[in-house]
Design a protein around this motif. Structure first.
Motif, PDB file in Angstrom:
ATOM      1  N   ASP A 186      33.012-108.200 -35.822  1.00  0.00           N
ATOM      2  CA  ASP A 186      31.666-107.627 -35.697  1.00  0.00           C
ATOM      3  C   ASP A 186      30.608-108.731 -35.702  1.00  0.00           C
ATOM      4  N   ARG A 190      28.153-109.700 -32.546  1.00  0.00           N
ATOM      5  CA  ARG A 190      26.690-109.722 -32.625  1.00  0.00           C
ATOM      6  C   ARG A 190      26.146-111.088 -32.201  1.00  0.00           C
ATOM      7  N   TYR A 193      26.369-111.241 -28.452  1.00  0.00           N
ATOM      8  CA  TYR A 193      25.398-110.347 -27.816  1.00  0.00           C
ATOM      9  C   TYR A 193      23.988-110.949 -27.849  1.00  0.00           C
ATOM     10  N   ASP A 194      23.592-111.495 -29.002  1.00  0.00           N
ATOM     11  CA  ASP A 194      22.274-112.128 -29.108  1.00  0.00           C
ATOM     12  C   ASP A 194      22.159-113.306 -28.142  1.00  0.00           C
ATOM     13  N   THR A 207      20.402-108.894 -33.505  1.00  0.00           N
ATOM     14  CA  THR A 207      21.386-107.987 -34.115  1.00  0.00           C
ATOM     15  C   THR A 207      22.182-108.688 -35.204  1.00  0.00           C
ATOM     16  N   LEU A 208      22.207-110.043 -35.153  1.00  0.00           N
ATOM     17  CA  LEU A 208      22.958-110.792 -36.153  1.00  0.00           C
ATOM     18  C   LEU A 208      22.022-111.231 -37.278  1.00  0.00           C
ATOM     19  N   ALA A 218      22.239-102.125 -28.310  1.00  0.00           N
ATOM     20  CA  ALA A 218      23.633-102.446 -28.636  1.00  0.00           C
ATOM     21  C   ALA A 218      24.449-101.164 -28.799  1.00  0.00           C
TER      22      ALA A 218
END
Length: 518
Positions: A186, A190, A193-194, A207-208, A218
């Motif tokens: 997870d 994140r 994704y960022d 998100t992180l 997300a």
């Protein structure tokens, strides 16, 4: 004739008819049984009447990758899966390296990028499923952005360091200080994704963070991904009915796409306004969206770039194509290191020999080449757990594969790259072992394997465009995580792999605890 004789004859006639019907029924059953036996006499998977091999596929749905591997091992690397009679859903699955090279390289024009995959990903009109001149021009532009543009290269380096220092390390430090378990998959998801949001559209969704917050975009991407996974495993008629009724995963898919489209089109509009005011032309801001908008007039994409729909697809490509690949690549790599202390020790020695005393370290391509054992360990991890475990193709015309198997027109073919990495014929009897030394020479130099035998990023015209970026990111993150923390896998958890539509993933994440090194 007396009526009692007529009645007796009629009764006898009915008995004879009944016996004939029973004999006919038993004959049909016998034919089915004999046919069933005949079809199964040389098959390692039972073929049932009417439903074919569907029971075996259904019972192995969650372990399909290992199921294919076992079947292929017993059948010389290529096997035909028999589907139900109505409709026919037979397909060929192969891990034969010469077959895969033939399909992806030598005769790639005969093999489409999966008609069925296009239907599954109908909402997605990007480079993965597109063909013809649009695909060629888009690929050329992506190559320019990822590999040949100094501005984009400098921007990638800067945001990678920014996300490592500003998000990844603080979050891992937080859980290390608390001494609590954390899902490493997870966290890495994140992080990626960022990073990809910054790379694709110049936006940091953050998100992180230590709160591990839920973020609408997300969540929308997860709903989209979940719906596409559902489409991949369910019969087409079922998910199309759900789409028509707007229920279940299809409703989530529609809502997710609406949220994503609203977000991306707002980003495109904002960026256009900024470019008109010359606010986004600075050297330190050169995301993919900006790069494509600034494409010069007269170039291959000068007309396409004017379309918001095309720019939306570019942004969607960047956010989703490698969304899970780098994440799962890093997750599996750190998991394997944590469970193989000797390999971890060698990487720590290599890090100590090549790193400064700075807490966060960053290297260019030439400097990363010094980490020979790290590279070998990463290649070994990707051999066992390729980010793209399966590739799907459809034949356009009849063909004869190098293995001797004949392929008819419109034949669905599954290329099991996962199984190829577990082939004893290619990798030896210890193929299931994590052994980075298989990539090393006796004098400690890296030994490159033939591209036809090792292709975690694909091969041929549709090979991964971001391979170098992904490898650089994985090495950089791995170095900074391993030198800072001892990763301890939480005991008694089952780390099981499964496949999504386009990528590998762990079914339940990877729970770990962290001990401080630095």
């Amino acid at each position: 004739m007396p009526w009692n004789i007529i009645g007796t004859n009629k009764h006898l006639s009915e008995k004879v008819m009944a016996v004939d019907m029973v004999v006919a029924f038993l004959s049909v059953v016998l034919c089915l049984v004999l046919g069933h036996w005949y079809r199964n006499r040389n098959s390692s998977v039972r073929i049932w009447p009417v439903v074919g091999m569907l029971p075996a596929l259904a019972s192995n749905a969650h372990g399909m990758l290992d199921f294919f591997t076992d079947v292929l091992k017993s059948n010389g690397g290529t096997f035909k899966i028999r589907g139900p009679w109505f409709p026919s859903s037979d397909f060929l699955v192969t891990a034969h390296p010469m077959n895969i090279n033939h399909i992806l390289c030598k005769n790639h024009e005969n093999y489409d990028n999966a008609l069925e995959l296009k239907q599954i990903l109908e909402a997605y009109d990007g480079i993965v499923v597109s063909n013809s001149h649009v695909w060629k021009r888009t690929r050329k532009a992506f190559l320019s952005f990822f590999q040949h543009n100094k501005k984009s290269a400098a921007y990638m380096d800067r945001i990678l360091r920014q996300v490592i220092e500003g998000s990844l390390v603080p979050v891992l430090d937080h859980f290390q200080r608390l001494g609590t378990e954390v899902d490493l998959q997870d966290v890495l998801g994140r992080f990626h994704y960022d990073y990809m949001c910054l790379l694709a559209i110049g936006f940091d969704p953050k998100t992180l963070s230590v709160e591990l917050p839920a973020v609408e975009i997300a969540e929308a991407l997860r709903d989209i991904d979940g719906a596409l996974v559902y489409r991949n495993v369910m019969p087409q008629m079922i998910w199309k009915l759900q789409k028509w009724l707007q229920i279940g995963t299809e409703k989530k898919l529609a809502n997710g796409l609406r949220i994503l489209d609203d977000f991306l089109y707002r980003c495109i509009s904002t960026r256009r306004d900024e470019l008109r005011r010359s606010e986004a032309k600075a050297e330190d801001r050169f995301d993919a969206l900006t790069a494509f908008m600034m494409e010069e007039e007269g170039s291959d994409l000068s007309e396409l770039r004017k379309s918001d729909k095309f720019l939306r697809d570019i942004a969607y490509d960047s956010l989703t194509v490698a969304k899970d690949s780098t994440n799962i690549g890093l997750t599996c790599f750190l998991w394997l290191l944590a469970t193989h202390p000797s390999a971890e020790t060698k990487i720590l020695e290599e890090i100590k020999a090549n790193c400064s005393d700075e807490k966060t370290v960053y290297f260019n391509g030439e400097e990363l080449d010094k980490f020979v054992y790290l590279h070998a360990a990463l290649c070994e991890s990707l051999r066992l757990y390729p980010s793209l475990p399966l590739a799907l193709r459809y034949s356009k015309k009849p063909d004869l594969l190098p293995s001797g198997d004949r392929v008819g027109p419109d034949t669905r073919i599954v290329l099991s790259l996962y199984s190829m990495g577990r082939s004893e014929e290619i990798w030896g009897e210890d193929c299931m072992e994590f052994k980075p030394e298989r990539w090393m020479s006796e004098v400690g130099e890296f030994v490159q394997k033939p591209a036809s035998l090792y292709l975690p990023f694909g091969v041929g015209p549709r090979a991964c465009l971001g391979k170098e970026l992904s490898v650089k990111m994985m090495k950089t993150v791995a170095i900074n995580v391993v030198r800072r923390y001892e990763v301890k896998v939480v005991e008694k958890q089952k780390v099981a792999m499964t496949n999504k539509v386009l990528s590998l993933t762990t079914r339940h994440g990877l729970k770990v605890t962290l001990n401080k090194r630095l």
